[in-house]
Write an enzyme that holds these catalytic residues in place. Structure first.
Site, PDB file in Angstrom:
ATOM      1  N   GLY A 130       0.807  -1.211   0.000  1.00 31.85           N
ATOM      2  CA  GLY A 130       0.000   0.000   0.000  1.00 31.85           C
ATOM      3  C   GLY A 130       0.840   1.260   0.000  1.00 31.85           C
ATOM      4  NE  ARG A 131       3.310   1.755   5.439  1.00 34.66           N
ATOM      5  CZ  ARG A 131       3.722   2.128   6.617  1.00 34.66           C
ATOM      6  NH1 ARG A 131       3.948   3.393   6.862  1.00 34.66           N
ATOM      7  NH2 ARG A 131       3.897   1.239   7.574  1.00 34.66           N
ATOM      8  N   GLY A 163      -0.392   6.392   2.054  1.00 31.91           N
ATOM      9  CA  GLY A 163       0.795   5.923   1.336  1.00 31.91           C
ATOM     10  C   GLY A 163       2.116   6.386   1.929  1.00 31.91           C
ATOM     11  NE  ARG A 235       5.237  -8.091   1.512  1.00 28.95           N
ATOM     12  CZ  ARG A 235       5.349  -7.136   2.435  1.00 28.95           C
ATOM     13  NH1 ARG A 235       4.856  -7.328   3.626  1.00 28.95           N
ATOM     14  NH2 ARG A 235       5.934  -5.994   2.154  1.00 28.95           N
ATOM     15  CG  ASP A 319       0.360  -9.204   5.804  1.00 25.31           C
ATOM     16  OD1 ASP A 319       0.575  -9.714   6.918  1.00 25.31           O
ATOM     17  OD2 ASP A 319      -0.123  -8.067   5.669  1.00 25.31           O
TER      18      ASP A 319
HETATM   19  N1  LIG Z   1      -0.134   4.743   5.392  1.00 24.98           N
HETATM   20  C1  LIG Z   1      -0.448   3.733   4.608  1.00 24.98           C
HETATM   21  N2  LIG Z   1      -0.927   3.963   3.371  1.00 24.98           N
HETATM   22  C2  LIG Z   1      -1.255   2.946   2.560  1.00 24.98           C
HETATM   23  N3  LIG Z   1      -1.136   1.660   2.894  1.00 24.98           N
HETATM   24  C3  LIG Z   1      -0.670   1.358   4.115  1.00 24.98           C
HETATM   25  C4  LIG Z   1      -0.290   2.374   5.031  1.00 24.98           C
HETATM   26  N4  LIG Z   1       0.137   1.777   6.164  1.00 24.98           N
HETATM   27  C5  LIG Z   1       0.039   0.447   5.956  1.00 24.98           C
HETATM   28  N5  LIG Z   1      -0.436   0.182   4.729  1.00 24.98           N
HETATM   29  C6  LIG Z   1      -0.660  -1.141   4.151  1.00 24.98           C
HETATM   30  O1  LIG Z   1      -1.387  -1.908   5.073  1.00 24.98           O
HETATM   31  C7  LIG Z   1      -0.929  -3.242   5.132  1.00 24.98           C
HETATM   32  C8  LIG Z   1      -0.629  -3.645   6.554  1.00 24.98           C
HETATM   33  O2  LIG Z   1       0.304  -2.743   7.109  1.00 24.98           O
HETATM   34  P1  LIG Z   1       1.661  -3.169   7.832  1.00 24.98           P
HETATM   35  O3  LIG Z   1       1.847  -2.224   8.939  1.00 24.98           O
HETATM   36  O4  LIG Z   1       1.778  -4.628   8.016  1.00 24.98           O
HETATM   37  O5  LIG Z   1       2.685  -2.959   6.678  1.00 24.98           O
HETATM   38  P2  LIG Z   1       3.798  -1.980   6.416  1.00 24.98           P
HETATM   39  O6  LIG Z   1       4.574  -1.722   7.641  1.00 24.98           O
HETATM   40  O7  LIG Z   1       3.336  -0.804   5.662  1.00 24.98           O
HETATM   41  O8  LIG Z   1       4.453  -2.794   5.358  1.00 24.98           O
HETATM   42  P3  LIG Z   1       5.552  -3.881   5.141  1.00 24.98           P
HETATM   43  O9  LIG Z   1       4.934  -5.192   5.527  1.00 24.98           O
HETATM   44  O10 LIG Z   1       5.659  -3.700   3.673  1.00 24.98           O
HETATM   45  O11 LIG Z   1       6.770  -3.511   5.895  1.00 24.98           O
HETATM   46  C9  LIG Z   1       0.286  -3.314   4.240  1.00 24.98           C
HETATM   47  O12 LIG Z   1      -0.093  -3.996   3.100  1.00 24.98           O
HETATM   48  C10 LIG Z   1       0.644  -1.882   3.973  1.00 24.98           C
HETATM   49  O13 LIG Z   1       1.180  -1.684   2.695  1.00 24.98           O
HETATM   50 MG   LIG Z   2       3.320  -5.433   6.720  1.00 20.47          MG
END
Ligand SMILES: Nc1ncnc2c1ncn2[C@@H]1O[C@H](COP(=O)(O)OP(=O)(O)OP(=O)(O)O)[C@@H](O)[C@H]1O
Ligand SMILES: [Mg+2]
Length: 563
Positions: A130-131, A163, A235, A319
């Site tokens: 998502g970002r 994002g 993943r 994930d």
């Molecule tokens: N601010 C944001 N904007 C858009 N998507 C987000 C944001 N924060 C989290 N996401 C999405 O939500 C999902 C769950 O978030 P999570 O905190 O596990 O991931 P993350 O820390 O962003 O990502 P990663 O696993 O890539 O390190 C992920 O798929 C992530 O891309």
């Molecule tokens: Mg994550």
């Protein structure tokens, strides 16, 4: 002296995009990459996306260790073209580099249960990076690396999010990845960290000195982009997404796409298996079984290592479980200071992802991995059965790895379950600092008094007595009398002295928000040499028990938001 890369056009010569050449893109994607609204992506491995650059980026830091490994000159980190690229602007790149990034979809299962609720469309087709946007693949010193910007703006998988990543979480991820590497644990790595001087965003966070479990307010923090680097960012959830589609035959190419993604995983992360016979010829059942066995091997080693250093990943869903068997997603993670078997810093994580439960969480992810391979063996009952056996074998392999880890941690020659259980019980009863205790023990002390600096409370007479007995038994088993020096050297190599202490990291990201990066640099230095004795000054500052005031403090002892 070997020439080092100091300008972006030289770096561009290493570019080598296997992903974009070999795998299918989402057919609905636009060529321009202006694809920043949540939408369903029904097939294909990736979506071309244009990152959203940080306005007025400022350099904070880069990993000198990784630069060295990649053959990059430290000067490169300050090259304006480098800064432009790794703060999200891909519009002006030298020949050889593609002026577009890519994001991928993946599925989510939490503790073995498949979820689609987190997807805004309730189908799972809107969940993924998502970002996080990858911008480059290169081969340096014969190793392939993918470079991914975290916090580079919205993708079709952004789910209505912004994002972005705030500076606080970016500093944590940036430092933690290289710390884990220095601890000898497989992980995604950190390349660089840039912050915007003008853009801030709000996240739920805590008041100063908060004792609240949940954040009480919205706090504005600058946005940042950290670039992480790994052989791939595949993943377990990725395989899971394609397997779900294959199982329900969601589209006619679904099984073929699952096969492609598995082949891709083997090429990118399991070169020994790939080398056995080139792909194509297509994926064979033997290769699939080898893949499962090797992933089991890596995942069990990884989790045993996490326990060795007090690391809690916090949110070990499918994930957040890298299919290459390394640590990924440094959001809700933490390092256990006061030893608690159920230590869990993330308020949303629950007990199932807590410190000593991680082997079970890993097993659940492994089972999902195997389940995702099953559709490829539909017509091969014998291989299917073998795959099930590999899944069932996880527990035993995990146990072996844990026993080996504890044996080494205690400097023993053979695993001793009674000794370990007594110790862990005593550690809990006495309230000890996990890493400091094992480091003190690595000095092979004669008396309990030498361990007391790692106790959060003075030990009662009864506990002192129990410690004395435990220490005597241990000393006899390790032959401490004759062997102390050699044993100490050996134990210090698995029991780090300097590990992540959240209350010492908080001031670093707070100062960074005010434009002072000195503490980040200091922490890099300290955490990149976790097993070494460092200066007296560093010891006095960083080899310390968590002060009482930080216990129960929101944002230090626990946090609900990691983004
Ligand atoms: N601010 C944001 N904007 C858009 N998507 C987000 C944001 N924060 C989290 N996401 C999405 O939500 C999902 C769950 O978030 P999570 O905190 O596990 O991931 P993350 O820390 O962003 O990502 P990663 O696993 O890539 O390190 C992920 O798929 C992530 O891309
Ligand atoms: Mg994550």
């Amino acid at each position: 002296m070997k020439h080092k890369i100091s300008k972006l056009p030289e770096l561009a010569k290493l570019a080598n995009y296997s992903l974009l050449d070999n795998l299918t893109a989402d057919p609905d994607a636009t060529e321009t990459g202006h694809d920043h609204q949540p939408r369903e992506v029904f097939s294909g491995h990736y979506v071309p996306v244009l990152p959203t650059p940080l306005p007025e980026p400022e350099y904070i830091s880069h990993s000198k260790v990784l630069f060295e490994e990649l053959g990059f000159d430290d000067k490169l980190a300050l090259d304006p073209d480098f800064i432009q690229l790794f703060s999200g602007d891909v519009t002006n790149l030298p020949a050889g580099m593609r002026k577009i990034g890519w994001a991928t979809g993946y599925a989510l299962s939490i503790y073995g249960t498949e979820y689609i609720q987190q997807c805004p469309f309730r189908t799972g087709n809107g969940y993924g990076d998502g970002r996080a946007i990858s911008v480059l693949e290169l081969v340096a010193n014969n190793k392939r690396w993918e470079m991914q910007l975290k916090g580079a703006g919205c993708t079709p998988y952004c789910r209505g999010g912004d994002g972005r990543a705030v500076l606080r979480s970016s500093v944590r991820e940036f430092l933690a990845q290289e710390h884990m590497y220095a601890l000898g644990i497989n992980t995604s790595r950190s390349l660089s960290l840039f912050v915007s001087k003008t853009e801030c965003i709000d996240r739920p966070w805590y008041f100063e000195d908060s004792r609240s479990h949940d954040p009480e307010t919205m706090v504005s923090n600058p946005v940042a982009i950290s670039t992480r680097v790994a052989p791939s960012f595949l993943r377990v959830g990725q395989l899971e997404l394609f397997a779900r589609r294959a199982r329900t035959m969601e589209h006619e190419n679904a099984l073929n796409e699952l096969e492609q993604i598995v082949e891709h995983l083997i090429t990118r992360e399991y070169q020994d298996i790939a080398a056995q016979s080139p792909i194509p010829p297509r994926l064979t059942p033997d290769k699939i079984l080898l893949l499962a066995t090797e992933f089991r091997e890596r995942l069990t080693s990884l989790v045993a290592n996490w326990l060795r250093v007090g690391f809690c990943q916090g949110n070990f869903n499918s994930d957040n479980c890298a299919a290459g068997g390394y640590t990924l997603d440094y959001g809700p993670f933490g390092f256990c200071e006061l030893f608690e078997p159920t230590y869990q810093p993330w308020t949303g994580g629950g007990r199932h992802f807590s410190f000593l439960n991680q082997p079970f969480a890993a097993e659940t992810n492994f089972k999902m991995f195997c389940r995702s391979l099953e559709p490829l063996l539909q017509t091969q009952p014998e291989a299917s059965e073998k795959l099930a056996d590999i899944g069932d074998g996880f527990k035993a392999v995990m146990q072996q790895k844990l026993e080996k880890m504890w044996t080494e941690k205690l400097g023993l020659t053979a695993y001793n379950s009674d000794l370990l259980i007594n110790l862990l019980q005593l550690m809990v009863n006495t309230k000890v600092d996990f890493n400091m205790f094992f480091r003190k023990l690595s000095h092979v002390p004669q008396h309990v008094s030498a361990l007391e600096k790692s106790f959060y409370m003075p030990a009662s007479e009864e506990l002192q007595q129990q410690w004395t007995e435990w220490l005597q038994t241990w000393r006899a088993l390790v032959n401490a009398q004759d062997n102390a020096e050699k044993l100490s050297e050996q134990m210090k190599q698995v029991n780090p002295k300097y590990t992540w202490r959240e209350w010492l990291v908080v001031p670093a990201y707070q100062a960074a928000a005010k434009g002072n990066y000195q503490l980040i640099n200091e922490l890099q230095q300290v955490l990149n040499n976790p097993y070494d004795e460092q200066s007296k000054e560093i010891e006095d500052k960083y080899y310390q028990l968590r002060p009482e005031t930080f216990f129960g403090m929101g944002g230090v002892s626990h946090y609900s938001c990691s983004s």
